[in-house]
Each structure stands twice: as C-alpha cells, then as structure tokens.
Design a protein around this motif. Structure first.
Motif, mmCIF file in Angstrom:
data_model
loop_
_atom_site.group_PDB
_atom_site.id
_atom_site.type_symbol
_atom_site.label_atom_id
_atom_site.label_comp_id
_atom_site.label_asym_id
_atom_site.label_seq_id
_atom_site.Cartn_x
_atom_site.Cartn_y
_atom_site.Cartn_z
ATOM 1 N N UNK A 260 -9.918 0.277 17.214
ATOM 2 C CA UNK A 260 -8.486 0.211 16.924
ATOM 3 C C UNK A 260 -8.110 -1.185 16.440
ATOM 4 N N UNK A 261 -7.083 -1.295 15.589
ATOM 5 C CA UNK A 261 -6.641 -2.620 15.149
ATOM 6 C C UNK A 261 -6.127 -3.453 16.323
ATOM 7 N N UNK A 269 -4.074 -8.912 13.691
ATOM 8 C CA UNK A 269 -4.830 -10.127 13.975
ATOM 9 C C UNK A 269 -6.289 -9.747 14.182
ATOM 10 N N UNK A 270 -7.189 -10.521 13.592
ATOM 11 C CA UNK A 270 -8.612 -10.217 13.739
ATOM 12 C C UNK A 270 -9.191 -10.968 14.927
ATOM 13 N N UNK A 274 -13.421 -4.194 13.684
ATOM 14 C CA UNK A 274 -12.900 -2.878 14.066
ATOM 15 C C UNK A 274 -12.803 -2.011 12.822
ATOM 16 N N UNK A 275 -13.273 -0.790 12.916
ATOM 17 C CA UNK A 275 -13.323 0.088 11.749
ATOM 18 C C UNK A 275 -11.939 0.443 11.212
ATOM 19 N N UNK A 276 -10.925 0.464 12.082
ATOM 20 C CA UNK A 276 -9.594 0.898 11.666
ATOM 21 C C UNK A 276 -8.684 -0.263 11.253
ATOM 22 N N UNK A 285 -12.661 -14.327 12.132
ATOM 23 C CA UNK A 285 -11.819 -14.100 13.301
ATOM 24 C C UNK A 285 -10.732 -15.172 13.364
ATOM 25 N N UNK A 286 -9.587 -14.781 13.901
ATOM 26 C CA UNK A 286 -8.445 -15.696 13.966
ATOM 27 C C UNK A 286 -7.506 -15.558 12.790
#
Length: 338
Positions: A260-261, A269-270, A274-276, A285-286
C-alpha cells in the motif's frame, strides 16, 4: 520570488517524457520545470490553453487545473492546525471536531485515517458506506478530504484558502495560485477524454474545499521548493520548519499489505518500495509526490535537492494508458538524468 535560471540539456529526457504523455492523453498543452540546487535547470512550455483555433499559447503565467494536487495545500493547512494546537492530535477521533457525523460508521475514524486514506469510508448515492475497518487498508476516497477541509475551518476559524493566502501566497507574492469561481485568460481549459464525463465538475467556491484550484508551473514548483527548504526562502523563514516536516513525514498506520502507498498529510511519501505507490522505483526514499487526475504532478527529492513539476490540461485517460505507470516513469526518468 524568482530563482536564478541555469537552463541546461541535462533534463531533456524529462521534457521528452512529458511531451510523450501529452501525446498519449487528450490535452492541448503543458509545461514542465525542474529546480535543482536552488536553480531552475529546466523550464518548458508547449501547446495552447485550449483547443480553440485562436487559443492563448501556454506560457509562464498559464495556470493549470491541478485536481488532486490541491490536497498538498490542504495537507499544509492541516499541519498548520496541528502545529498551532487547533487540532490537538492526529489520533483524535474525527467526531470530536465534526460531531454531526457521529454514528456507527464513523466510530473509530481518526484524523490520521483521513490524512492517509485509511479511513475505509466512501459515499454511494449520497449514502455513507464502510469498505473496510479504519486503519486496516488503503483506498483513495474523496470523503476524507471533504471532512478535513471542514475540520480545518472549524478549528482554525479560517478556510483552507484563507490560511494558504495568509501564510504562503502573500509572503511569496504568488499571483498564479488559487481557487477560482470564474474563468480568466490565464486559466487553461480542462480537456475531457470523454465530453460527457460526469466526474468532471466546476465550483464557485473559493474556500479551498472544492476541486477548482489552478496553479502555474513556476508557482507549483516554488511550493515544492518551500517544502524542500523546510520553510526558508532566501534566508527568510516563511513558515516554521515543523509544519512542513509534519506534512511530508509518513503518518500511515501499519498495514498488513506492505504494498500500500505511504502517506504524510495527504502527500505520497516514499518510505519503502510498494507496488501500489505512485512514486518510481528509482526515486530514493524520503521523496514525496502529489498527483492530480489532470496529469499534473509535483515531485520533491530531498536526497538530490531537487523539485520537478509536470502540468497538462487533460482529464482522464484512454484505456491503453497506464496512469500510475506513467507517473512512476516520470520520476524514474528524472533520476536517470542525474
């Protein structure tokens, strides 16, 4: 506010990517901009503001309908309300602030759930429906954002638009950002994929609670730059750093589905792959991003001191066009240009 320009060919592939997207959807024009290391590295405008023969060319002051990109501005207003104590905690129940919606379906729903699209509620034929227990899954539904705008007004005494105008637009002398009830020459038309699309609507409200926000590419990029710089522009603190940190930090509850996001205050926000997610796999990331159904997007990559914007005036997309895959590819193309 104007940044130094140092236009180069470094991000030409990003420009090509945006134009390829424009060719894949129904639109009449677009724009893209990249800011890196406090300089404008890419700035490009193409096409016209409508399909009319004598339509105005897309240019620096052209304002695009940004659809859900407006949620990053609502997220800012919510972060302000938390920072100032108007909202005491994002784990407060929503019904503490909106007692009129209290009932079996809204029990247990918190402001955190609204901010991170994990409330599990939707509307069908004006009837509230629960899709899953609050905090257990993720679904992108409008009702959560509608309640947030009501909570912000109830707690601060000001509309989202009033807060943004006072805290950001006026201090930064923004003239090309706002919610509009009437048309003017700088506003690009919204080109519908299907002429009778019932999901497209306009509003006369200028309170920041409806989907009628228009922004120029340069002012959307500067909004992202304000977040990147944690509220400081040219050595001047425009807003407290803590508000922006709140807005772009991950606040999603721990979900069983790791694909899920992840969300901050409505921003995507990363935190982990995540696939979605709508954020590309090569984007570090960040980073954080917001995307609108008109194919407008704002991506901020702190690791590379970078902000990127793409703007189109499409609404919807053809069946063969993968909306999420395209925006992921936009971010990945950006990173490959570094």
């Amino acid at each position: 506010m104007v940044l130094t320009k140092n236009l180069t060919n470094q991000f030409n592939e990003v420009k090509k990517h945006v134009k390829h997207t424009a060719d894949s959807v129904a639109c009449s024009g677009g724009a893209c901009m990249v800011i890196q290391n406090d300089q404008v590295i890419l700035e490009d405008y193409f096409g016209r503001q409508s399909l009319a023969d004598e339509a105005r060319k897309v240019q620096a002051d052209t304002q695009f309908h940004v659809a859900s990109v407006r949620k990053s501005y609502i997220g800012f207003a919510a972060a302000y309300a938390v920072y100032t104590g108007c909202i005491s905690s994002i784990d407060d129940p929503v019904t503490r602030y909106l007692p009129m919606i209290a009932g079996e379906l809204t029990a247990g729903v918190t402001i955190r759930h609204l901010l991170t699209h994990t409330h599990g509620l939707t509307k069908k034929d004006d009837r509230l429906i629960r899709e899953f227990p609050a905090g257990t899954n993720w679904a992108y539904r409008a009702i959560g954002v509608e309640w947030l705008t009501q909570i912000i007004k109830a707690t601060t005494g000001k509309t989202v638009a009033e807060l943004l105008r006072t805290l950001i637009f006026e201090p930064l002398d923004f003239k090309e950002t706002g919610w509009y009830g009437t048309k003017h020459k700088q506003l690009a038309d919204v080109i519908l994929q299907h002429p009778n699309d019932r999901s497209w609507y306009t509003s006369n409200s200028i309170d920041g609670d409806k989907m009628n926000m228009y922004i120029s590419a340069r002012e959307l990029a500067l909004f992202g730059y304000l977040h990147l710089n944690q509220g400081v522009i040219n050595g001047r603190t425009i807003v407290p750093r803590e508000i922006l940190e709140l807005a772009v930090s991950v606040h999603s509850p721990t979900l069983e589905d790791r694909n899920s996001p992840q969300n901050g205050f409505l921003w995507f926000v990363k935190e982990h792959p995540a696939l979605k997610t709508e954020i590309g796999s090569q984007v570090p990331a960040g980073s954080y991003q917001i995307l609108g159904y008109t194919n407008t997007s704002l991506l901020v990559v702190p690791e590379h001191n970078l902000v990127a914007v793409r703007m189109l005036n499409s609404f919807g997309s053809p069946p063969e066009y993968d909306y999420l895959e395209d925006i992921r590819s936009f971010g990945d193309t950006l990173i490959r240009c570094l």
